[in-house]
Design a protein around this motif. Structure first.
Motif, mmCIF file in Angstrom:
data_model
loop_
_atom_site.group_PDB
_atom_site.id
_atom_site.type_symbol
_atom_site.label_atom_id
_atom_site.label_comp_id
_atom_site.label_asym_id
_atom_site.label_seq_id
_atom_site.Cartn_x
_atom_site.Cartn_y
_atom_site.Cartn_z
ATOM 1 N N GLU A 124 29.403 79.161 110.856
ATOM 2 C CA GLU A 124 29.787 78.552 112.128
ATOM 3 C C GLU A 124 30.140 77.080 111.938
ATOM 4 O O GLU A 124 31.147 76.590 112.460
ATOM 5 C CB GLU A 124 28.645 78.689 113.132
ATOM 6 N N SER A 125 29.327 76.362 111.165
ATOM 7 C CA SER A 125 29.569 74.939 110.927
ATOM 8 C C SER A 125 30.889 74.722 110.193
ATOM 9 O O SER A 125 31.660 73.808 110.513
ATOM 10 C CB SER A 125 28.403 74.350 110.122
ATOM 11 N N ILE A 126 31.180 75.574 109.209
ATOM 12 C CA ILE A 126 32.444 75.471 108.463
ATOM 13 C C ILE A 126 33.635 75.734 109.384
ATOM 14 O O ILE A 126 34.633 75.006 109.366
ATOM 15 C CB ILE A 126 32.438 76.464 107.280
ATOM 16 N N LEU A 127 33.541 76.783 110.180
ATOM 17 C CA LEU A 127 34.651 77.125 111.080
ATOM 18 C C LEU A 127 34.913 76.006 112.087
ATOM 19 O O LEU A 127 36.068 75.656 112.363
ATOM 20 C CB LEU A 127 34.332 78.432 111.812
ATOM 21 N N ARG A 128 33.842 75.425 112.614
ATOM 22 C CA ARG A 128 34.022 74.338 113.571
ATOM 23 C C ARG A 128 34.578 73.095 112.902
ATOM 24 O O ARG A 128 35.366 72.356 113.499
ATOM 25 C CB ARG A 128 32.699 74.047 114.265
ATOM 26 N N ALA A 129 34.190 72.869 111.641
ATOM 27 C CA ALA A 129 34.749 71.738 110.899
ATOM 28 C C ALA A 129 36.249 71.911 110.695
ATOM 29 O O ALA A 129 36.978 70.929 110.544
ATOM 30 C CB ALA A 129 34.043 71.604 109.551
ATOM 31 N N ASN A 283 23.689 81.525 99.810
ATOM 32 C CA ASN A 283 24.096 81.648 101.213
ATOM 33 C C ASN A 283 25.349 80.824 101.494
ATOM 34 O O ASN A 283 26.260 81.268 102.208
ATOM 35 C CB ASN A 283 22.964 81.190 102.131
ATOM 36 N N ALA A 284 25.403 79.622 100.934
ATOM 37 C CA ALA A 284 26.565 78.754 101.138
ATOM 38 C C ALA A 284 27.825 79.371 100.538
ATOM 39 O O ALA A 284 28.916 79.307 101.132
ATOM 40 C CB ALA A 284 26.306 77.373 100.527
ATOM 41 N N LEU A 285 27.701 79.984 99.371
ATOM 42 C CA LEU A 285 28.856 80.631 98.750
ATOM 43 C C LEU A 285 29.320 81.834 99.570
ATOM 44 O O LEU A 285 30.527 82.075 99.707
ATOM 45 C CB LEU A 285 28.505 81.064 97.325
ATOM 46 N N ALA A 286 28.368 82.581 100.132
ATOM 47 C CA ALA A 286 28.734 83.714 100.987
ATOM 48 C C ALA A 286 29.486 83.234 102.220
ATOM 49 O O ALA A 286 30.520 83.802 102.602
ATOM 50 C CB ALA A 286 27.478 84.487 101.394
ATOM 51 N N ALA A 287 28.970 82.184 102.862
ATOM 52 C CA ALA A 287 29.634 81.631 104.047
ATOM 53 C C ALA A 287 31.019 81.107 103.695
ATOM 54 O O ALA A 287 31.992 81.324 104.437
ATOM 55 C CB ALA A 287 28.782 80.517 104.646
ATOM 56 N N ALA A 288 31.122 80.439 102.559
ATOM 57 C CA ALA A 288 32.412 79.900 102.135
ATOM 58 C C ALA A 288 33.417 81.018 101.882
ATOM 59 O O ALA A 288 34.601 80.905 102.238
ATOM 60 C CB ALA A 288 32.233 79.052 100.876
ATOM 61 N N ALA A 289 32.957 82.116 101.284
ATOM 62 C CA ALA A 289 33.868 83.233 101.002
ATOM 63 C C ALA A 289 34.428 83.819 102.293
ATOM 64 O O ALA A 289 35.628 84.105 102.398
ATOM 65 C CB ALA A 289 33.141 84.307 100.199
ATOM 66 N N LEU A 290 33.568 84.001 103.309
ATOM 67 C CA LEU A 290 34.045 84.543 104.581
ATOM 68 C C LEU A 290 35.020 83.572 105.245
ATOM 69 O O LEU A 290 36.047 83.994 105.799
ATOM 70 C CB LEU A 290 32.864 84.814 105.511
ATOM 71 N N ALA A 291 34.692 82.285 105.212
ATOM 72 C CA ALA A 291 35.585 81.296 105.821
ATOM 73 C C ALA A 291 36.926 81.235 105.100
ATOM 74 O O ALA A 291 37.988 81.170 105.736
ATOM 75 C CB ALA A 291 34.909 79.921 105.809
ATOM 76 N N ARG A 292 36.886 81.270 103.783
ATOM 77 C CA ARG A 292 38.130 81.226 103.003
ATOM 78 C C ARG A 292 38.967 82.482 103.268
ATOM 79 O O ARG A 292 40.199 82.422 103.334
ATOM 80 C CB ARG A 292 37.809 81.097 101.520
ATOM 81 N N ALA A 293 38.292 83.625 103.447
ATOM 82 C CA ALA A 293 39.017 84.851 103.781
ATOM 83 C C ALA A 293 39.741 84.715 105.108
ATOM 84 O O ALA A 293 40.764 85.365 105.338
ATOM 85 C CB ALA A 293 38.051 86.031 103.831
ATOM 86 N N HIS A 294 39.228 83.856 105.973
ATOM 87 C CA HIS A 294 39.839 83.629 107.284
ATOM 88 C C HIS A 294 40.849 82.483 107.249
ATOM 89 O O HIS A 294 41.372 82.105 108.292
ATOM 90 C CB HIS A 294 38.747 83.341 108.317
ATOM 91 N N GLY A 295 41.114 81.936 106.069
ATOM 92 C CA GLY A 295 42.142 80.906 105.946
ATOM 93 C C GLY A 295 41.665 79.479 106.066
ATOM 94 O O GLY A 295 42.488 78.561 106.224
ATOM 95 N N GLY A 297 40.408 75.891 104.851
ATOM 96 C CA GLY A 297 40.639 75.080 103.658
ATOM 97 C C GLY A 297 39.352 74.587 103.021
ATOM 98 O O GLY A 297 38.278 74.575 103.640
ATOM 99 N N THR A 298 39.458 74.142 101.768
ATOM 100 C CA THR A 298 38.275 73.700 101.028
ATOM 101 C C THR A 298 37.650 72.451 101.651
ATOM 102 O O THR A 298 36.427 72.282 101.606
ATOM 103 C CB THR A 298 38.631 73.419 99.560
ATOM 104 N N GLY A 299 38.457 71.577 102.219
ATOM 105 C CA GLY A 299 37.913 70.374 102.845
ATOM 106 C C GLY A 299 36.983 70.700 103.999
ATOM 107 O O GLY A 299 35.925 70.077 104.160
ATOM 108 N N ALA A 300 37.355 71.680 104.803
ATOM 109 C CA ALA A 300 36.508 72.085 105.931
ATOM 110 C C ALA A 300 35.232 72.764 105.445
ATOM 111 O O ALA A 300 34.172 72.635 106.066
ATOM 112 C CB ALA A 300 37.275 73.009 106.872
ATOM 113 N N VAL A 301 35.313 73.504 104.342
ATOM 114 C CA VAL A 301 34.112 74.112 103.777
ATOM 115 C C VAL A 301 33.109 73.022 103.410
ATOM 116 O O VAL A 301 31.927 73.085 103.765
ATOM 117 C CB VAL A 301 34.448 74.970 102.541
ATOM 118 N N ALA A 302 33.578 72.003 102.696
ATOM 119 C CA ALA A 302 32.689 70.907 102.289
ATOM 120 C C ALA A 302 32.116 70.186 103.499
ATOM 121 O O ALA A 302 30.907 69.923 103.575
ATOM 122 C CB ALA A 302 33.450 69.938 101.391
#
Length: 455
Positions: A124-129, A283-295, A297-302
């Motif tokens: 959720e935090s990654i997507l909102r970022a 857990n962070a890698l799992a969240a990042a993988a789902l977010a990246r699958a949704h398009g 960017g790496t900056g928002a993941v960080a």
């Protein structure tokens, strides 16, 4: 879809409070049943007929929506199945309602024995970022149906094995089983049945994410992924093509890049991930993988991982007294979760015990023995944990509280303080459910925090 249909809602708790008003608003003719008359009465005035203690569906019932905690063997659900009436859960209902909307939300779905809530919170935090109108929902506390009706663009959906058992058409954009260990065997009957329900999260998923360091996660991805699905792995080692992983202290993506065979992109540094510990890097890698699958960017993941703050009772440091840190991980309600928590600290006075629900603790104790300064045990299955410590960590001092202790957590914390040395961590990671002594894990964690504050 539901106008004029006769729908029976089994359970008047959190699920009932979510689905009843929505079904009534959609024109359904709703009956609600529950064995708890007081809980049923809380739904007065919502436009549904309230009938306590039904053991079979009323005549004319076309659909049953069950609370996820109801077991398949419950007489009402057996009677419905025998009569050919479809039984679904609130998650399946939310999916069907969402498909009827003009702009259905995307579902990024997470399950597993441990780390689900942390993972969806990170997601959720990654997507909102990334500027997405996103929300964490499902087993995390905010009902999926309310999220669907709330108009969110993306849902970070935490799904329990119970919820997945009652779902049959959910098709996430991306899904992950973060890990699987023994849990809820009293409900499912075996770890194989429990894992099979977890695996249903992948059955119609477009991108299937699995933990390469967890054999069940890898197996379920292989068994449940559709032939058309993209497969992505993650783990705590150097990633291969198509994976996310660690390179020294960097989290890197070698899956969602232009040339996975030769390129990787940095996501963040390990110190950006909170709470600390290997299990939360996973857990962070799992969240990042789902977010990246949704398009995303790496900056928002960080940015999202840096801004994420864990929920209450999840590896939260309460305070430090005399050079000893006190950490509340009351959410570690099974041995697998407790292991991840204990392994994050080199020297621990462990406060544990409660209801093990049939789970074994031998592997846990064997794995963490070198990290234990001492153990303080309480609750119904304290004897089981004490026996495992005697077998696999015989040199670890053990204090077992009296069952009649009036304020067991206060006594446990005081006892742990006596056993601890400067530099140690006193860790509440019970490895067990709380209901033998507390209302829930939150009340147990609150009792721990209050006892620490008294120090």
């Amino acid at each position: 879809m539901f106008a004029g249909r006769r729908v029976l809602v089994a359970g008047a708790g959190v699920t009932g409070a979510s689905v009843v008003p929505a079904l009534v608003d959609m024109g359904a003719r709703v009956t609600v049943t529950d064995g708890n008359a007081e809980r049923l009465a809380e739904l007065e005035g919502l436009g549904a007929e309230l009938v306590p203690g039904l053991s079979e569906p009323p005549a004319g019932t076309e659909l049953v929506v069950t609370s996820p905690g109801w077991r398949p063997a419950a007489p009402l659900l057996v009677a419905a199945a025998t009569a050919g009436i479809e039984v679904i859960g609130d998650v399946e209902l939310a999916w069907r309602v969402g498909r009827e909307r003009r702009h259905p939300p995307a579902w990024l779905a997470v399950t597993g024995t441990n780390g689900k809530t942390t993972t969806v919170g990170m997601l959720e935090s990654i997507l909102r970022a990334d500027g997405r109108n996103a929300v964490a929902c499902g087993n995390v506390g905010f009902a999926v149906l309310e999220a669907v009706l709330g108009g969110y663009e993306v849902l970070a959906v935490e799904l329990s094995s119970f919820q997945l058992h009652w779902s049959n058409s959910v098709a996430p954009d991306a899904s992950v089983v973060v890990n699987v260990a023994e849990d809820h065997l009293d409900w499912h009957g075996s770890v194989e049945a429990y894992a099979a329900d977890k695996g249903k999260i992948h059955d119609r998923s477009a991108t299937v994410v699995h933990n390469v360091n967890d054999s069940w996660s890898t197996r379920l991805a292989a068994e449940h992924a559709p032939a058309s699905a993209r497969r992505v792995g993650f783990g705590l080692d150097t990633p291969g093509p198509g994976e996310l992983g660690l390179v020294e202290d960097l989290l890197v993506d070698r899956a969602f890049v232009d040339d996975p065979a030769h390129r990787a992109e940095e996501l963040c540094v390990a110190s950006d991930v909170r709470p600390a510990g290997p299990h939360n890097l996973a857990n962070a890698l799992a969240a990042a993988a789902l977010a990246r699958a949704h398009g995303v960017g790496t900056g928002a993941v960080a940015k999202g991982l840096r801004e994420f703050r864990p929920g209450a009772h999840r590896a939260v440091e309460v305070g430090e007294v005399g050079g000893v840190r006190y950490i509340n991980d009351s959410k570690a309600t099974n041995p697998h979760a407790a292991a991840g928590s204990l392994l994050s600290h080199p020297s621990v006075v462990w406060i544990a015990g409660g209801l093990l629900k049939g789970a074994s603790v031998d592997d846990l104790v064997r794995t963490v023995a070198d990290h234990l300064r001492a153990a303080v045990l309480l609750g119904a299955d304290a004897g089981v944990i004490a026996a495992a410590l005697a077998r696999h960590a015989p040199n670890v001092p053990v204090r077992r509280l009296s069952p009649g202790d009036h304020e067991p957590m206060t006594t446990a914390v005081a006892t742990a303080r006596e056993l601890a040395r400067p530099g140690d961590v006193v860790l509440l990671a019970p490895a067990a459910a709380s209901m033998d002594m507390f209302r829930d894990y939150a009340q147990r964690g609150d009792a721990f925090a209050a006892a620490v504050r008294e120090l």
